[in-house]
Design a protein around this motif. Structure first.
Motif, PDB file in Angstrom:
ATOM      1  N   VAL A 175     -48.928 -17.370  14.523  1.00 31.32           N
ATOM      2  CA  VAL A 175     -50.233 -17.645  13.941  1.00 31.32           C
ATOM      3  C   VAL A 175     -50.138 -18.816  12.967  1.00 31.32           C
ATOM      4  O   VAL A 175     -49.266 -18.836  12.106  1.00 31.32           O
ATOM      5  N   ILE A 176     -50.989 -19.782  13.128  1.00 32.41           N
ATOM      6  CA  ILE A 176     -51.056 -20.897  12.184  1.00 32.41           C
ATOM      7  C   ILE A 176     -52.405 -20.835  11.473  1.00 32.41           C
ATOM      8  O   ILE A 176     -53.432 -20.634  12.113  1.00 32.41           O
ATOM      9  N   ASP A 177     -52.372 -20.956  10.155  1.00 36.65           N
ATOM     10  CA  ASP A 177     -53.624 -20.919   9.393  1.00 36.65           C
ATOM     11  C   ASP A 177     -54.185 -22.312   9.205  1.00 36.65           C
ATOM     12  O   ASP A 177     -53.433 -23.271   9.103  1.00 36.65           O
ATOM     13  N   PHE A 178     -55.485 -22.390   9.123  1.00 41.61           N
ATOM     14  CA  PHE A 178     -56.101 -23.643   8.702  1.00 41.61           C
ATOM     15  C   PHE A 178     -57.366 -23.314   7.933  1.00 41.61           C
ATOM     16  O   PHE A 178     -57.903 -22.217   8.070  1.00 41.61           O
ATOM     17  N   THR A 179     -57.795 -24.261   7.129  1.00 40.44           N
ATOM     18  CA  THR A 179     -58.953 -23.939   6.294  1.00 40.44           C
ATOM     19  C   THR A 179     -60.150 -24.852   6.538  1.00 40.44           C
ATOM     20  O   THR A 179     -61.262 -24.514   6.172  1.00 40.44           O
ATOM     21  N   ASP A 180     -59.912 -25.998   7.137  1.00 41.13           N
ATOM     22  CA  ASP A 180     -61.044 -26.899   7.345  1.00 41.13           C
ATOM     23  C   ASP A 180     -61.754 -26.521   8.629  1.00 41.13           C
ATOM     24  O   ASP A 180     -61.160 -26.465   9.683  1.00 41.13           O
ATOM     25  N   CYS A 181     -63.031 -26.200   8.556  1.00 42.14           N
ATOM     26  CA  CYS A 181     -63.694 -25.796   9.790  1.00 42.14           C
ATOM     27  C   CYS A 181     -65.052 -26.440  10.014  1.00 42.14           C
ATOM     28  O   CYS A 181     -65.629 -26.302  11.072  1.00 42.14           O
ATOM     29  N   ASP A 182     -65.576 -27.117   9.027  1.00 38.64           N
ATOM     30  CA  ASP A 182     -66.814 -27.875   9.258  1.00 38.64           C
ATOM     31  C   ASP A 182     -67.934 -27.064   9.878  1.00 38.64           C
ATOM     32  O   ASP A 182     -68.636 -27.537  10.764  1.00 38.64           O
ATOM     33  N   LEU A 183     -68.072 -25.825   9.479  1.00 39.27           N
ATOM     34  CA  LEU A 183     -69.133 -25.044  10.114  1.00 39.27           C
ATOM     35  C   LEU A 183     -70.393 -24.994   9.255  1.00 39.27           C
ATOM     36  O   LEU A 183     -71.354 -24.313   9.601  1.00 39.27           O
ATOM     37  N   GLY A 184     -70.377 -25.688   8.166  1.00 32.85           N
ATOM     38  CA  GLY A 184     -71.517 -25.651   7.257  1.00 32.85           C
ATOM     39  C   GLY A 184     -72.831 -26.027   7.916  1.00 32.85           C
ATOM     40  O   GLY A 184     -73.837 -25.324   7.758  1.00 32.85           O
ATOM     41  N   GLU A 185     -72.787 -27.075   8.694  1.00 34.02           N
ATOM     42  CA  GLU A 185     -74.001 -27.549   9.350  1.00 34.02           C
ATOM     43  C   GLU A 185     -74.546 -26.509  10.333  1.00 34.02           C
ATOM     44  O   GLU A 185     -75.720 -26.156  10.334  1.00 34.02           O
ATOM     45  N   LEU A 186     -73.615 -25.985  11.158  1.00 33.33           N
ATOM     46  CA  LEU A 186     -74.005 -24.953  12.117  1.00 33.33           C
ATOM     47  C   LEU A 186     -74.542 -23.726  11.392  1.00 33.33           C
ATOM     48  O   LEU A 186     -75.539 -23.129  11.789  1.00 33.33           O
ATOM     49  N   GLU A 187     -73.890 -23.373  10.300  1.00 33.08           N
ATOM     50  CA  GLU A 187     -74.301 -22.211   9.525  1.00 33.08           C
ATOM     51  C   GLU A 187     -75.724 -22.381   9.012  1.00 33.08           C
ATOM     52  O   GLU A 187     -76.548 -21.478   9.128  1.00 33.08           O
ATOM     53  N   ARG A 188     -76.005 -23.553   8.497  1.00 33.21           N
ATOM     54  CA  ARG A 188     -77.368 -23.815   8.005  1.00 33.21           C
ATOM     55  C   ARG A 188     -78.380 -23.709   9.128  1.00 33.21           C
ATOM     56  O   ARG A 188     -79.436 -23.116   8.988  1.00 33.21           O
ATOM     57  N   ARG A 189     -78.011 -24.289  10.278  1.00 35.10           N
ATOM     58  CA  ARG A 189     -78.931 -24.312  11.406  1.00 35.10           C
ATOM     59  C   ARG A 189     -79.236 -22.887  11.865  1.00 35.10           C
ATOM     60  O   ARG A 189     -80.385 -22.507  12.081  1.00 35.10           O
ATOM     61  N   LEU A 190     -78.152 -22.083  11.988  1.00 35.32           N
ATOM     62  CA  LEU A 190     -78.331 -20.700  12.441  1.00 35.32           C
ATOM     63  C   LEU A 190     -79.147 -19.908  11.436  1.00 35.32           C
ATOM     64  O   LEU A 190     -80.017 -19.116  11.799  1.00 35.32           O
ATOM     65  N   SER A 191     -78.839 -20.117  10.194  1.00 35.59           N
ATOM     66  CA  SER A 191     -79.484 -19.376   9.147  1.00 35.59           C
ATOM     67  C   SER A 191     -80.987 -19.630   9.171  1.00 35.59           C
ATOM     68  O   SER A 191     -81.803 -18.714   9.073  1.00 35.59           O
ATOM     69  N   LYS A 192     -81.332 -20.880   9.358  1.00 35.36           N
ATOM     70  CA  LYS A 192     -82.734 -21.269   9.392  1.00 35.36           C
ATOM     71  C   LYS A 192     -83.434 -20.652  10.598  1.00 35.36           C
ATOM     72  O   LYS A 192     -84.527 -20.105  10.498  1.00 35.36           O
ATOM     73  N   LYS A 193     -82.755 -20.715  11.728  1.00 31.58           N
ATOM     74  CA  LYS A 193     -83.358 -20.266  12.974  1.00 31.58           C
ATOM     75  C   LYS A 193     -83.534 -18.754  12.993  1.00 31.58           C
ATOM     76  O   LYS A 193     -84.475 -18.232  13.569  1.00 31.58           O
ATOM     77  N   THR A 194     -82.608 -18.015  12.374  1.00 32.80           N
ATOM     78  CA  THR A 194     -82.608 -16.566  12.531  1.00 32.80           C
ATOM     79  C   THR A 194     -83.031 -15.799  11.278  1.00 32.80           C
ATOM     80  O   THR A 194     -83.132 -14.589  11.321  1.00 32.80           O
ATOM     81  N   SER A 195     -83.217 -16.517  10.179  1.00 30.57           N
ATOM     82  CA  SER A 195     -83.522 -15.865   8.905  1.00 30.57           C
ATOM     83  C   SER A 195     -82.410 -14.928   8.440  1.00 30.57           C
ATOM     84  O   SER A 195     -82.678 -13.967   7.729  1.00 30.57           O
ATOM     85  N   PHE A 196     -81.201 -15.162   8.879  1.00 33.71           N
ATOM     86  CA  PHE A 196     -80.084 -14.406   8.360  1.00 33.71           C
ATOM     87  C   PHE A 196     -79.597 -15.061   7.069  1.00 33.71           C
ATOM     88  O   PHE A 196     -79.661 -16.270   6.919  1.00 33.71           O
ATOM     89  N   LYS A 197     -79.100 -14.231   6.161  1.00 36.67           N
ATOM     90  CA  LYS A 197     -78.332 -14.761   5.041  1.00 36.67           C
ATOM     91  C   LYS A 197     -76.874 -14.649   5.469  1.00 36.67           C
ATOM     92  O   LYS A 197     -76.346 -13.551   5.571  1.00 36.67           O
ATOM     93  N   ILE A 198     -76.245 -15.755   5.766  1.00 39.16           N
ATOM     94  CA  ILE A 198     -74.901 -15.707   6.330  1.00 39.16           C
ATOM     95  C   ILE A 198     -73.873 -15.649   5.215  1.00 39.16           C
ATOM     96  O   ILE A 198     -73.889 -16.456   4.302  1.00 39.16           O
ATOM     97  N   ASN A 199     -73.004 -14.648   5.291  1.00 37.95           N
ATOM     98  CA  ASN A 199     -72.031 -14.449   4.219  1.00 37.95           C
ATOM     99  C   ASN A 199     -70.630 -14.934   4.565  1.00 37.95           C
ATOM    100  O   ASN A 199     -69.817 -15.159   3.683  1.00 37.95           O
ATOM    101  N   GLY A 200     -70.354 -15.035   5.835  1.00 33.26           N
ATOM    102  CA  GLY A 200     -69.010 -15.449   6.178  1.00 33.26           C
ATOM    103  C   GLY A 200     -68.880 -15.635   7.668  1.00 33.26           C
ATOM    104  O   GLY A 200     -69.825 -15.395   8.424  1.00 33.26           O
ATOM    105  N   HIS A 201     -67.710 -16.067   8.071  1.00 36.37           N
ATOM    106  CA  HIS A 201     -67.506 -16.190   9.501  1.00 36.37           C
ATOM    107  C   HIS A 201     -66.048 -16.020   9.847  1.00 36.37           C
ATOM    108  O   HIS A 201     -65.173 -16.115   9.006  1.00 36.37           O
ATOM    109  N   LEU A 202     -65.849 -15.725  11.114  1.00 40.34           N
ATOM    110  CA  LEU A 202     -64.510 -15.549  11.649  1.00 40.34           C
ATOM    111  C   LEU A 202     -64.340 -16.578  12.742  1.00 40.34           C
ATOM    112  O   LEU A 202     -65.153 -16.646  13.659  1.00 40.34           O
ATOM    113  N   LEU A 203     -63.322 -17.392  12.622  1.00 38.26           N
ATOM    114  CA  LEU A 203     -63.067 -18.395  13.651  1.00 38.26           C
ATOM    115  C   LEU A 203     -61.612 -18.312  14.058  1.00 38.26           C
ATOM    116  O   LEU A 203     -60.725 -18.378  13.213  1.00 38.26           O
TER     117      LEU A 203
END
Lengths: 147, 147
Positions: free
Chosen positions: A103-131
DNA sequence: CTACTAAATGAAAATCGTTTTCAGTTAGCA
DNA sequence: TGCTAACTGAAAACGATTTTCATTTAGTAG
């Protein structure tokens, strides 16, 4: 950055929860770990210093902490759930070799934009993600080629 | 687009699995549904027409189908897992409400760039990825506010 | 069509993670 | 120091999943 123990204790006290030695140890254990831990793993780690502790207490405490959003609950394969300290703003992900399990860890994932888009579209308050990325590491690929 | 029953049967046969009436019904049930179904839900739906079927058989068949990548296994809140037909070529991801377990699917993830970067840095051959967002849906957020 | 064999089935029991119950203990406050 | 609501641990209960095992069946060879 992770919540401090003090911050967590205050948060608990504020809601009328008591600060017990068991709870301190549990918070401390989850906090020390950079990996997700299952209740059973937490139990094992604590048992060495605190033989008397009950698995039940761990379940109960984790439930409270997750309810307050101080730790992050995660459901992965199998029937297991696991917990990780919430690190506001930082999160961490895995790249796993499907052959040898490295297993190799990494921290940069650039999902902020997608998160905003999803959040807006679904009215979810997104707390975290698993990638997780799954693939084959160099060594295993070389073995496959050779074999 | 979803796999056809024929494609699934061929895939099974190719690996030496037999095509039984039970398996046909299970595939058919999962296929008809646009929602994730738990093994118990599938059992309930099938039982009406096929009273003899065993829940065990459902577990076993789902395991095989998921192993072959024909259906998609999902772990949400609680101790339950659920299954959905896989739509080839799209990969599909989940947005899960940590309170009520509602799952919303999405397919756009823009991880190609990150995948290339990781692959280059680690010498992994990346075959796939798992992406799940966890949050609170509108309804549950409203409940929390109210309570 | 018939016989054969590996694979599949269903019922019951076992297992595993998690939750509940309950009697005794303790943190936090008056 | 004493009180009480909250907490604890052990045991039992619970629900989802897996295993075991005797029986049945799909697919194939004769």
């Amino acid at each position: 950055m992770v919540y401090t123990e003090k911050k967590i204790e205050n948060e608990l006290r504020k809601r009328g929860y008591k600060i017990t030695p068991q709870r301190r140890t549990i918070v401390n254990t989850v906090m020390r770990s950079r990996e997700h831990l299952t209740p059973a793993e937490i139990y094992e780690r604590i048992r060495q210093e605190h033989p008397g502790i009950g698995l039940v207490t761990i379940y109960r405490t984790l439930e409270i902490l997750a309810g307050l959003g101080l730790i992050c609950e995660m459901h992965a394969g199998g029937n297991c759930r696991s917990y990780l300290m919430r690190r506001p703003s930082e999160h961490h992900h895995h790249l796993i070799c499907s052959d040898c399990g490295t297993v190799i860890d990494f921290t940069d994932c650039d999902l902020g934009e997608l998160e905003r888009r999803l959040s807006k579209k679904t009215s979810f308050k997104i707390n975290g993600h698993l990638l997780e990325f799954v693939g084959q590491c160099r060594k295993c690929r070389e073995k496959t080629m050779a074999g």
